[in-house]
Design a protein around this motif. Structure first.
Motif, mmCIF file in Angstrom:
data_model
loop_
_atom_site.group_PDB
_atom_site.id
_atom_site.type_symbol
_atom_site.label_atom_id
_atom_site.label_comp_id
_atom_site.label_asym_id
_atom_site.label_seq_id
_atom_site.Cartn_x
_atom_site.Cartn_y
_atom_site.Cartn_z
ATOM 1 N N VAL A 154 -8.461 3.409 0.289
ATOM 2 C CA VAL A 154 -6.989 3.058 0.292
ATOM 3 C C VAL A 154 -6.418 4.071 -0.999
ATOM 4 O O VAL A 154 -5.209 4.606 -0.333
ATOM 5 C CB VAL A 154 -6.434 1.910 0.119
ATOM 6 C CG1 VAL A 154 -7.224 1.111 1.647
ATOM 7 C CG2 VAL A 154 -6.848 1.133 -0.870
ATOM 8 N N ASN A 155 -6.862 4.136 -1.952
ATOM 9 C CA ASN A 155 -6.218 4.863 -2.974
ATOM 10 C C ASN A 155 -6.198 6.373 -2.738
ATOM 11 O O ASN A 155 -5.389 7.301 -3.011
ATOM 12 C CB ASN A 155 -6.954 4.695 -4.400
ATOM 13 C CG ASN A 155 -6.700 3.345 -5.087
ATOM 14 O OD1 ASN A 155 -5.529 2.615 -4.902
ATOM 15 N ND2 ASN A 155 -7.719 2.773 -5.695
ATOM 16 N N ARG B 134 -3.840 7.093 0.418
ATOM 17 C CA ARG B 134 -2.364 6.468 0.332
ATOM 18 C C ARG B 134 -1.478 7.806 0.425
ATOM 19 O O ARG B 134 -0.597 7.730 1.162
ATOM 20 C CB ARG B 134 -2.119 5.719 -0.952
ATOM 21 C CG ARG B 134 -0.752 5.194 -1.146
ATOM 22 C CD ARG B 134 -0.712 4.502 -2.555
ATOM 23 N NE ARG B 134 -1.171 3.178 -2.343
ATOM 24 C CZ ARG B 134 -2.185 2.816 -3.009
ATOM 25 N NH1 ARG B 134 -2.864 3.666 -3.531
ATOM 26 N NH2 ARG B 134 -2.384 1.542 -2.760
ATOM 27 N N MET C 180 2.335 6.989 1.798
ATOM 28 C CA MET C 180 2.638 5.498 1.263
ATOM 29 C C MET C 180 2.586 5.415 -0.169
ATOM 30 O O MET C 180 1.775 4.483 -0.546
ATOM 31 C CB MET C 180 1.511 4.738 2.221
ATOM 32 C CG MET C 180 1.678 4.724 3.605
ATOM 33 S SD MET C 180 0.805 3.570 4.445
ATOM 34 C CE MET C 180 1.451 1.918 3.901
ATOM 35 N N GLN C 181 2.841 6.336 -0.733
ATOM 36 C CA GLN C 181 2.559 6.233 -2.404
ATOM 37 C C GLN C 181 3.256 4.976 -3.045
ATOM 38 O O GLN C 181 2.499 4.637 -3.903
ATOM 39 C CB GLN C 181 3.322 7.525 -2.844
ATOM 40 C CG GLN C 181 2.739 8.981 -2.602
ATOM 41 C CD GLN C 181 3.094 9.489 -1.395
ATOM 42 O OE1 GLN C 181 3.602 8.818 -0.439
ATOM 43 N NE2 GLN C 181 2.832 10.974 -1.293
ATOM 44 N N ALA D 107 3.256 2.080 -1.520
ATOM 45 C CA ALA D 107 2.763 0.941 -0.680
ATOM 46 C C ALA D 107 1.608 0.120 -1.524
ATOM 47 O O ALA D 107 0.732 0.896 -2.375
ATOM 48 C CB ALA D 107 2.294 1.217 0.593
ATOM 49 N N SER D 108 1.402 -0.987 -1.556
ATOM 50 C CA SER D 108 0.130 -1.864 -1.976
ATOM 51 C C SER D 108 -0.937 -1.680 -1.476
ATOM 52 O O SER D 108 -0.932 -0.941 -0.331
ATOM 53 C CB SER D 108 0.505 -3.309 -2.062
ATOM 54 O OG SER D 108 0.605 -3.929 -0.501
ATOM 55 N N ASP D 109 -2.200 -1.987 -1.956
ATOM 56 C CA ASP D 109 -3.504 -1.732 -1.142
ATOM 57 C C ASP D 109 -3.502 -2.386 0.047
ATOM 58 O O ASP D 109 -3.873 -1.811 1.050
ATOM 59 C CB ASP D 109 -4.539 -2.210 -2.347
ATOM 60 C CG ASP D 109 -4.903 -1.278 -3.362
ATOM 61 O OD1 ASP D 109 -4.162 0.175 -3.515
ATOM 62 O OD2 ASP D 109 -5.572 -1.583 -4.165
ATOM 63 N N VAL E 7 -1.612 -0.468 2.762
ATOM 64 C CA VAL E 7 -2.261 0.898 3.012
ATOM 65 C C VAL E 7 -3.306 0.054 4.002
ATOM 66 O O VAL E 7 -3.644 0.863 5.134
ATOM 67 C CB VAL E 7 -2.741 1.590 1.894
ATOM 68 C CG1 VAL E 7 -3.446 2.796 2.535
ATOM 69 C CG2 VAL E 7 -1.406 1.862 1.168
#
Length: 248
Positions: free
Chosen positions: A220-221, A224, A229-230, A232-234, A237
């Motif tokens: 997800v990192n 992202r 979705m910069q 957004a939380s893990d 995502v």
């Protein structure tokens, strides 16, 4: 000494796993009896235990026949016992137990179903994840929600990188096609897909290290920014990726 692992193809696209060591033989999940009994007979092994990950029929339906043929003891989650075949031992997430002379850790990997467990054999570097973490993918959320599955994947991702992830299905080509659609410049993924296309061998198990490099649900990192979705939380995502896979 690590346990010997045999991957069995069952039904149309299921995997079951035989484990063998000096203290006997165990099976993880029981989709179909004939491949299991055939392999046991060919190797001269006697089945001592059947470990069940979750209640879906394609993971448990062969238990009655296998128990009748072998007398194996059946082990599964206490919280799922009302949906599993009769259990000789009921387990809770967070506990450890011994099978084949090795200590096994029981992990909660709910999401695909509630009460889904995984079995981690740290001495043999094996994790039986069934329909939670899968080769280049993860299971559909039939009973849980994205937050729950994300917690389960995070728990599995904390295992050592050399751990072999023994998942429940051969969904490699479909999972790989989706992974490439969201991670198109991933060379490790491209190499893995080429290897899958060129081989008739089962695509599981695969190391957790390889999953970290190629499985979008563990990346997800990296994904992202590709999903815009910069902020957004893990879990957010992950939820987007799971929805995209459902619609793929």
């Amino acid at each position: 000494m690590p346990l010997e692992l045999v991957t069995l193809r069952c039904l149309q696209d299921n995997y079951a796993y035989l484990l063998h060591g000096e203290h006997g033989t165990a099976l993880v999940d029981a989709p179909e009896a004939l491949p299991v009994l055939t392999e046991l007979d060919a190797r001269g092994w006697t089945l001592d235990a059947i470990l069940l990950t979750h209640h879906h029929a394609d993971h448990i339906q062969a238990v009655p026949e296998l128990v009748a043929e072998t007398g194996a003891k059946v082990i599964g989650a206490a919280c799922d016992s009302h949906r599993l075949p009769p259990l000789d031992r009921q387990l809770n997430p967070g506990e450890s137990f011994e099978v084949l002379g090795e200590t096994v850790d029981v992990l909660d990997v709910s999401g695909h179903t509630i009460g889904h467990i995984a079995f981690h054999f740290p001495q043999s570097s094996l994790a039986f994840t069934a329909d939670s973490l899968m080769a280049m993918g993860c299971g559909r959320l039939f009973e849980g929600d994205p937050g729950m599955m994300w917690q389960s994947l995070t728990r599995l991702n904390a295992l050592p990188g050399e751990t072999l992830i023994c998942s429940g299905h051969d969904y490699c080509r479909g999972n790989g096609a989706f992974a490439l659609s969201v991670d198109p410049e991933n060379m490790a993924l491209k190499d893995r897909l080429e290897a899958v296309a060129a081989s008739q061998a089962p695509c599981a198990p695969a190391s957790l290290e390889q999953e970290r490099a190629t499985n979008p649900f563990l990346r997800v990192n990296e994904l992202r920014p590709l999903l815009n979705m910069q902020g957004a939380s893990d879990p957010e995502v992950f939820a987007r990726l799971r929805k995209m896979k459902d619609e793929f």
